[in-house]
Design a protein around this motif. Sequence first.
Motif, mmCIF file in Angstrom:
data_model
loop_
_atom_site.group_PDB
_atom_site.id
_atom_site.type_symbol
_atom_site.label_atom_id
_atom_site.label_comp_id
_atom_site.label_asym_id
_atom_site.label_seq_id
_atom_site.Cartn_x
_atom_site.Cartn_y
_atom_site.Cartn_z
ATOM 1 N N UNK A 187 4.055 -3.376 23.826
ATOM 2 C CA UNK A 187 3.650 -1.894 23.276
ATOM 3 C C UNK A 187 2.621 -2.376 22.134
ATOM 4 N N UNK A 188 2.588 -3.062 21.416
ATOM 5 C CA UNK A 188 2.013 -3.497 20.376
ATOM 6 C C UNK A 188 0.183 -4.006 20.903
ATOM 7 N N UNK A 247 -0.438 0.064 22.950
ATOM 8 C CA UNK A 247 -0.329 1.301 22.517
ATOM 9 C C UNK A 247 -1.700 1.709 21.589
ATOM 10 N N UNK A 248 -2.478 0.854 20.886
ATOM 11 C CA UNK A 248 -3.496 1.145 20.150
ATOM 12 C C UNK A 248 -4.512 1.490 20.913
ATOM 13 N N UNK A 249 -4.569 1.326 22.209
ATOM 14 C CA UNK A 249 -5.797 1.966 23.182
ATOM 15 C C UNK A 249 -5.554 3.081 23.783
ATOM 16 N N UNK A 250 -4.233 3.645 23.592
ATOM 17 C CA UNK A 250 -3.904 4.584 24.550
ATOM 18 C C UNK A 250 -4.555 6.004 24.083
ATOM 19 N N UNK A 251 -5.362 6.024 22.887
ATOM 20 C CA UNK A 251 -6.162 7.370 22.542
ATOM 21 C C UNK A 251 -7.573 7.367 23.252
ATOM 22 N N UNK A 280 0.400 -12.617 29.373
ATOM 23 C CA UNK A 280 1.759 -12.953 29.378
ATOM 24 C C UNK A 280 2.072 -12.026 28.269
ATOM 25 N N UNK A 281 3.182 -11.452 28.265
ATOM 26 C CA UNK A 281 3.810 -10.714 27.321
ATOM 27 C C UNK A 281 5.373 -11.401 27.143
ATOM 28 N N UNK A 292 -4.999 -9.754 18.788
ATOM 29 C CA UNK A 292 -4.069 -10.102 19.880
ATOM 30 C C UNK A 292 -2.754 -10.132 19.200
ATOM 31 N N UNK A 293 -1.660 -9.204 19.223
ATOM 32 C CA UNK A 293 -0.290 -9.327 18.625
ATOM 33 C C UNK A 293 0.489 -10.530 19.114
ATOM 34 N N UNK A 294 1.250 -11.119 18.116
ATOM 35 C CA UNK A 294 2.192 -12.324 18.306
ATOM 36 C C UNK A 294 2.982 -11.939 19.740
ATOM 37 N N UNK A 295 3.131 -12.836 20.312
ATOM 38 C CA UNK A 295 3.905 -12.539 21.649
ATOM 39 C C UNK A 295 3.216 -12.155 22.963
ATOM 40 N N UNK A 296 1.873 -12.166 22.726
ATOM 41 C CA UNK A 296 0.924 -11.892 23.733
ATOM 42 C C UNK A 296 0.125 -13.073 23.934
#
Length: 89
Positions: free
Chosen positions: A57-58, A61-65, A49-50, A26-30
């Motif tokens: 985006x962080x 985006x890693x799931x978009x593929x 919450x973002x 989980x990226x910082x800010x999420x």
Amino acid sequence: MLFMDVSTWDPSDRDRILEHFAKMEIPEGIDVINQWVDLSGNRYYILYEAESSEAYGAFNLPWSDICMIDSVPVMETSEFMQLLPKYKK
């Protein structure tokens, strides 16, 4: 801002999805509030919450593929009801 994401994937990508989940950070800010898996398969729900568009985006985006993500900004009904008088005609 709160978001409700519904992620879906092709059944043939199940193993790739499981690998992604195992490595997910989980990226910082999420701030993840809760998550659910559709017991019938191939669908995942997450409420989070973002803090910024960069964090959003962080996170996605890693799931978009490998999956489709329907992302919806949401708020609690009580908060929404407080906004209504400001926009009444």
